[in-house]
Design a protein around this motif. Structure first.
Motif, PDB file in Angstrom:
ATOM      1  N   ILE A 104       0.865  -1.190   0.000  1.00 30.97           N
ATOM      2  CA  ILE A 104       0.000   0.000   0.000  1.00 30.97           C
ATOM      3  C   ILE A 104       0.904   1.244   0.000  1.00 30.97           C
ATOM      4  O   ILE A 104       1.923   1.248   0.694  1.00 30.97           O
ATOM      5  N   PRO A 105       0.528   2.316  -0.739  1.00 35.35           N
ATOM      6  CA  PRO A 105       1.305   3.551  -0.632  1.00 35.35           C
ATOM      7  C   PRO A 105       1.300   4.085   0.809  1.00 35.35           C
ATOM      8  O   PRO A 105       0.267   4.084   1.473  1.00 35.35           O
ATOM      9  N   VAL A 106       2.480   4.509   1.271  1.00 39.22           N
ATOM     10  CA  VAL A 106       2.629   5.020   2.640  1.00 39.22           C
ATOM     11  C   VAL A 106       3.171   6.450   2.588  1.00 39.22           C
ATOM     12  O   VAL A 106       4.086   6.743   1.817  1.00 39.22           O
ATOM     13  N   ALA A 107       2.590   7.331   3.400  1.00 39.39           N
ATOM     14  CA  ALA A 107       3.133   8.690   3.575  1.00 39.39           C
ATOM     15  C   ALA A 107       3.487   8.851   5.052  1.00 39.39           C
ATOM     16  O   ALA A 107       2.742   8.401   5.924  1.00 39.39           O
ATOM     17  N   ILE A 108       4.641   9.468   5.313  1.00 35.28           N
ATOM     18  CA  ILE A 108       5.110   9.617   6.701  1.00 35.28           C
ATOM     19  C   ILE A 108       5.210  11.095   7.080  1.00 35.28           C
ATOM     20  O   ILE A 108       5.713  11.904   6.291  1.00 35.28           O
ATOM     21  N   PHE A 109       4.745  11.441   8.286  1.00 31.21           N
ATOM     22  CA  PHE A 109       5.052  12.780   8.817  1.00 31.21           C
ATOM     23  C   PHE A 109       5.612  12.653  10.235  1.00 31.21           C
ATOM     24  O   PHE A 109       5.212  11.764  10.987  1.00 31.21           O
ATOM     25  N   VAL A 110       6.578  13.511  10.533  1.00 37.62           N
ATOM     26  CA  VAL A 110       7.121  13.553  11.899  1.00 37.62           C
ATOM     27  C   VAL A 110       6.878  14.935  12.486  1.00 37.62           C
ATOM     28  O   VAL A 110       7.165  15.958  11.859  1.00 37.62           O
ATOM     29  N   VAL A 111       6.303  14.967  13.670  1.00 37.85           N
ATOM     30  CA  VAL A 111       6.013  16.219  14.359  1.00 37.85           C
ATOM     31  C   VAL A 111       7.208  16.526  15.264  1.00 37.85           C
ATOM     32  O   VAL A 111       7.569  15.714  16.113  1.00 37.85           O
ATOM     33  N   TYR A 151      15.199  11.786  11.871  1.00 45.00           N
ATOM     34  CA  TYR A 151      13.833  11.594  12.359  1.00 45.00           C
ATOM     35  C   TYR A 151      12.985  10.775  11.379  1.00 45.00           C
ATOM     36  O   TYR A 151      12.385   9.772  11.738  1.00 45.00           O
ATOM     37  N   ILE A 152      12.944  11.244  10.123  1.00 47.93           N
ATOM     38  CA  ILE A 152      12.141  10.530   9.133  1.00 47.93           C
ATOM     39  C   ILE A 152      12.799   9.188   8.811  1.00 47.93           C
ATOM     40  O   ILE A 152      12.129   8.164   8.707  1.00 47.93           O
ATOM     41  N   GLY A 153      14.132   9.212   8.716  1.00 48.21           N
ATOM     42  CA  GLY A 153      14.888   7.986   8.409  1.00 48.21           C
ATOM     43  C   GLY A 153      14.625   6.864   9.395  1.00 48.21           C
ATOM     44  O   GLY A 153      14.585   5.689   9.008  1.00 48.21           O
ATOM     45  N   PRO A 181       8.456   5.083   1.206  1.00 46.09           N
ATOM     46  CA  PRO A 181       7.201   5.829   1.249  1.00 46.09           C
ATOM     47  C   PRO A 181       7.071   6.746   0.034  1.00 46.09           C
ATOM     48  O   PRO A 181       8.074   7.162  -0.536  1.00 46.09           O
ATOM     49  N   ILE A 182       5.835   7.079  -0.343  1.00 44.76           N
ATOM     50  CA  ILE A 182       5.620   7.968  -1.497  1.00 44.76           C
ATOM     51  C   ILE A 182       5.920   9.414  -1.103  1.00 44.76           C
ATOM     52  O   ILE A 182       6.353  10.209  -1.912  1.00 44.76           O
ATOM     53  N   ILE A 183       5.670   9.754   0.159  1.00 41.63           N
ATOM     54  CA  ILE A 183       5.878  11.121   0.650  1.00 41.63           C
ATOM     55  C   ILE A 183       6.395  11.057   2.090  1.00 41.63           C
ATOM     56  O   ILE A 183       5.910  10.255   2.880  1.00 41.63           O
ATOM     57  N   THR A 184       7.373  11.927   2.394  1.00 37.36           N
ATOM     58  CA  THR A 184       7.768  12.110   3.797  1.00 37.36           C
ATOM     59  C   THR A 184       7.759  13.599   4.080  1.00 37.36           C
ATOM     60  O   THR A 184       8.131  14.398   3.211  1.00 37.36           O
ATOM     61  N   GLU A 202       0.806  21.892   3.283  1.00 42.40           N
ATOM     62  CA  GLU A 202       1.777  21.420   2.285  1.00 42.40           C
ATOM     63  C   GLU A 202       1.769  19.901   2.173  1.00 42.40           C
ATOM     64  O   GLU A 202       1.830  19.333   1.082  1.00 42.40           O
ATOM     65  N   PHE A 203       1.723  19.264   3.330  1.00 45.27           N
ATOM     66  CA  PHE A 203       1.731  17.793   3.370  1.00 45.27           C
ATOM     67  C   PHE A 203       0.497  17.240   2.641  1.00 45.27           C
ATOM     68  O   PHE A 203       0.602  16.345   1.794  1.00 45.27           O
ATOM     69  N   VAL A 204      -0.662  17.818   2.944  1.00 43.48           N
ATOM     70  CA  VAL A 204      -1.895  17.353   2.309  1.00 43.48           C
ATOM     71  C   VAL A 204      -1.849  17.613   0.795  1.00 43.48           C
ATOM     72  O   VAL A 204      -2.275  16.779  -0.008  1.00 43.48           O
ATOM     73  N   LYS A 205      -1.267  18.754   0.423  1.00 42.82           N
ATOM     74  CA  LYS A 205      -1.157  19.083  -0.998  1.00 42.82           C
ATOM     75  C   LYS A 205      -0.307  18.040  -1.733  1.00 42.82           C
ATOM     76  O   LYS A 205      -0.651  17.613  -2.828  1.00 42.82           O
ATOM     77  N   LEU A 206       0.797  17.642  -1.114  1.00 51.39           N
ATOM     78  CA  LEU A 206       1.653  16.620  -1.726  1.00 51.39           C
ATOM     79  C   LEU A 206       0.886  15.315  -1.929  1.00 51.39           C
ATOM     80  O   LEU A 206       1.030  14.646  -2.952  1.00 51.39           O
ATOM     81  N   ILE A 207       0.062  14.981  -0.941  1.00 50.13           N
ATOM     82  CA  ILE A 207      -0.743  13.756  -1.045  1.00 50.13           C
ATOM     83  C   ILE A 207      -1.729  13.874  -2.207  1.00 50.13           C
ATOM     84  O   ILE A 207      -1.819  12.994  -3.068  1.00 50.13           O
ATOM     85  N   LEU A 208      -2.459  14.998  -2.242  1.00 45.62           N
ATOM     86  CA  LEU A 208      -3.461  15.178  -3.294  1.00 45.62           C
ATOM     87  C   LEU A 208      -2.808  15.234  -4.668  1.00 45.62           C
ATOM     88  O   LEU A 208      -3.324  14.656  -5.629  1.00 45.62           O
ATOM     89  N   ASP A 209      -1.650  15.891  -4.768  1.00 40.58           N
ATOM     90  CA  ASP A 209      -0.920  15.951  -6.044  1.00 40.58           C
ATOM     91  C   ASP A 209      -0.548  14.543  -6.500  1.00 40.58           C
ATOM     92  O   ASP A 209      -0.664  14.200  -7.674  1.00 40.58           O
TER      93      ASP A 209
END
Ligand SMILES: Cc1cc2nc3c(=O)[nH]c(=O)nc-3n(C[C@H](O)[C@H](O)[C@H](O)COP(=O)(O)O)c2cc1C
Length: 153
Positions: free
Chosen positions: A80-87, A105-107, A117-120, A140-147
Motif C-alpha cells: 500500500i502507498p505510505v506517507a510519513i510525517f514527523v512532528v 527523524y524521518i529515516g 514511502p511515497i511522501i515524507t 503542504e503535506f496534504v497538498k503533496l498527497i493530493l498531487d
C-alpha cells in the motif's frame, strides 16, 4: 472514493490534533479517512489507498509504538502507498536541521518499511499551542498527497 487511514501516536496531543486536521482536509476533498492510534491497535486491517503514519519526536526519536506498528505490519505496508510525517521542533534551531530531520527523524521510520514511502514530511510541533508554521506544514503535506493522487487542492 479514496480511502486512507492515519496511524499515529502522541504524548501531549499535538500529533493527534494534526492527524485530525489532515483527516478534515482529505475528507473535504472527498476522501474517506479513519484514525488509528498505534499502541491501541496493532494490526492494520481493511483496504486502503493510502496509509499515513505520523509520530512526534521525543529525545531525537519517533515513538516506540509507531515503530512497532510499522514492524508488525511490514508485509501489509509493502503493498500500500505510505506517507510519513514527523512532528518535531528541530527546525527552530537553524537551517542545518533540514537534512538532519530527514535522515535522523524521518529515516528512523523510513528504514523500517520494506518499500520506500511515497511522501515524507516534517511538521512543526508545539509545546503550548500551535502556530502558523504548523498550519502551513499540514497544508503542504496534504497538498503533496493530493498531487500524488492527481486531485486539486
Ligand atoms: C520532553 C520533550 C522532548 C522533546 N524532544 C524533541 C527532540 O528531540 N527533537 C525535536 O525536534 N523535538 C522535540 N520535542 C518537541 C516535540 O516533538 C513537540 O512538542 C511535539 O509537538 C510533541 O508531540 P505530541 O504533542 O504529539 O506528543 C520534545 C518535546 C518534549 C516535551
Amino acid at each position: 472514493m479514496k480511502k486512507a487511514v492515519i496511524v499515529y501516536d502522541t504524548k501531549r496531543g499535538s500529533t493527534e490534533t494534526i492527524s485530525g486536521w489532515i483527516k478534515d482536509f482529505l475528507e473535504k476533498e472527498g476522501w474517506q479517512v479513519s484514525l488509528l492510534r498505534a499502541g491501541e491497535e496493532r494490526k492494520l486491517e481493511g483496504n486502503y489507498d493510502l496509509v499515513i503514519i505520523g509520530s512526534p519526536i521525543y529525545y531525537e526519536k519517533p515513538l516506540k509504538s509507531v515503530k512497532e506498528f510499522i514492524e508488525q505490519n511490514r508485509e501489509t505496508l509493502s503493498s500500500i502507498p505510505v506517507a510519513i510525517f514527523v512532528v518535531n521542533m528541530a527546525d527552530l534551531f537553524g537551517h542545518l536541521t533540514e537534512s538532519y530531520i530527514k535522515t535522523r527523524y524521518i529515516g528512523a521510520l523510513e528504514k523500517l518499511l520494506k518499500t520506500p514511502p511515497i511522501i515524507t514530511y516534517p511538521i512543526r510541533g508545539w509545546l503550548r499551542k500551535p502556530g502558523q508554521k504548523t498550519e502551513k506544514d499540514v497544508g503542504e503535506f496534504v497538498k503533496l498527497i493530493l498531487d500524488h493522487f492527481g486531485s486539486t487542492f
